[in-house]
Enzyme design. Structure first.
Site, PDB file in Angstrom:
ATOM      1  N   CYS A 137      47.850  49.144  83.669  1.00  0.00           N
ATOM      2  CA  CYS A 137      46.733  49.754  84.400  1.00  0.00           C
ATOM      3  C   CYS A 137      46.268  51.048  83.751  1.00  0.00           C
ATOM      4  CB  CYS A 137      47.109  49.980  85.850  1.00  0.00           C
ATOM      5  SG  CYS A 137      47.115  48.434  86.793  1.00  0.00           S
ATOM      6  N   ALA A 189      53.513  33.662  92.801  1.00  0.00           N
ATOM      7  CA  ALA A 189      54.902  33.236  92.667  1.00  0.00           C
ATOM      8  C   ALA A 189      55.456  33.375  91.249  1.00  0.00           C
ATOM      9  CB  ALA A 189      55.062  31.799  93.156  1.00  0.00           C
ATOM     10  N   CYS A 199      50.833  51.529  86.480  1.00  0.00           N
ATOM     11  CA  CYS A 199      51.734  50.976  85.467  1.00  0.00           C
ATOM     12  C   CYS A 199      51.072  51.124  84.089  1.00  0.00           C
ATOM     13  CB  CYS A 199      52.046  49.504  85.766  1.00  0.00           C
ATOM     14  SG  CYS A 199      50.652  48.378  85.478  1.00  0.00           S
ATOM     15  N   CYS A 254      47.384  44.040  89.789  1.00  0.00           N
ATOM     16  CA  CYS A 254      47.623  45.367  90.349  1.00  0.00           C
ATOM     17  C   CYS A 254      46.395  45.852  91.124  1.00  0.00           C
ATOM     18  CB  CYS A 254      47.935  46.355  89.233  1.00  0.00           C
ATOM     19  SG  CYS A 254      49.460  46.026  88.345  1.00  0.00           S
ATOM     20  N   GLU A 278      44.888  48.745  90.962  1.00  0.00           N
ATOM     21  CA  GLU A 278      43.929  49.420  90.087  1.00  0.00           C
ATOM     22  C   GLU A 278      43.082  48.406  89.332  1.00  0.00           C
ATOM     23  OE1 GLU A 278      47.813  51.865  89.867  1.00  0.00           O
ATOM     24  OE2 GLU A 278      47.224  49.795  90.211  1.00  0.00           O
ATOM     25  N   TYR A 320      55.016  35.840  89.314  1.00  0.00           N
ATOM     26  CA  TYR A 320      55.171  37.278  89.095  1.00  0.00           C
ATOM     27  C   TYR A 320      54.142  37.911  88.178  1.00  0.00           C
ATOM     28  CZ  TYR A 320      59.619  36.643  91.459  1.00  0.00           C
ATOM     29  OH  TYR A 320      60.571  36.325  92.373  1.00  0.00           O
ATOM     30  N   GLU A 334      50.011  39.513  94.530  1.00  0.00           N
ATOM     31  CA  GLU A 334      51.109  38.892  93.798  1.00  0.00           C
ATOM     32  C   GLU A 334      51.016  37.374  93.878  1.00  0.00           C
ATOM     33  OE1 GLU A 334      54.269  42.477  94.737  1.00  0.00           O
ATOM     34  OE2 GLU A 334      54.605  40.533  95.645  1.00  0.00           O
TER      35      GLU A 334
END
Length: 134
Positions: free
Chosen positions: A90, A48, A87, A54, A56, A50, A46
């Site tokens: 992904c 800052a 998600c 991921c 995967e 956002y 991650e």
């Protein structure tokens, strides 16, 4: 009964535990198995703003960076006992490198298999390279 390879479970747990998830506090790990049988691991990272990476996507990037282009299996592990499925982004990323034989497996925090999917089950009526005439 867990029928997954114990070394695979160890890799999944270890990579999940190395995730960088200070904002969501939802560490995820993934292992992809390529057509050659090689394994590539990835964790979510991650940032800052956002728009992180991921698990995967991280594992698929490692596979593609190694020159491989076909997924045989995808394993995903989250921090809890509930399903931690890929998600939408992904799912599309997996689709890019999958075929009808690819299996996507989701395990709980301890590595017990919760559910497995075919690509068609995970992303029905998916858009892929063939839709572009490629």
């Amino acid at each position: 009964m867990n029928t997954l390879d114990p070394s695979l479970i160890e890799t999944l747990v270890a990579v999940r535990n190395r995730a960088y998830a200070p904002y969501s506090r939802h560490p995820v790990g993934a292992v992809v198995v390529s057509e050659s049988g090689s394994r590539y691991a990835g964790a979510n990272v991650e940032v800052a703003h956002y728009k992180g990476l991921c698990a995967e996507a991280s594992a698929i990037a490692a596979m593609a960076s190694a020159g491989e282009r076909r997924l045989r299996e995808v394993y995903v592990i989250g921090p809890g006992q509930q399903l931690c499925t890929p998600c939408g982004d992904c799912r599309q990323r997996i689709r890019e490198f999958a075929d009808e034989h690819t299996r996507i497996r989701v395990v709980d925090a301890d590595g017990n298999l919760l559910k497995q999917y075919t690509m068609a089950e995970l992303l029905p009526d998916a858009f892929g390279p063939e839709n572009l005439g490629i």
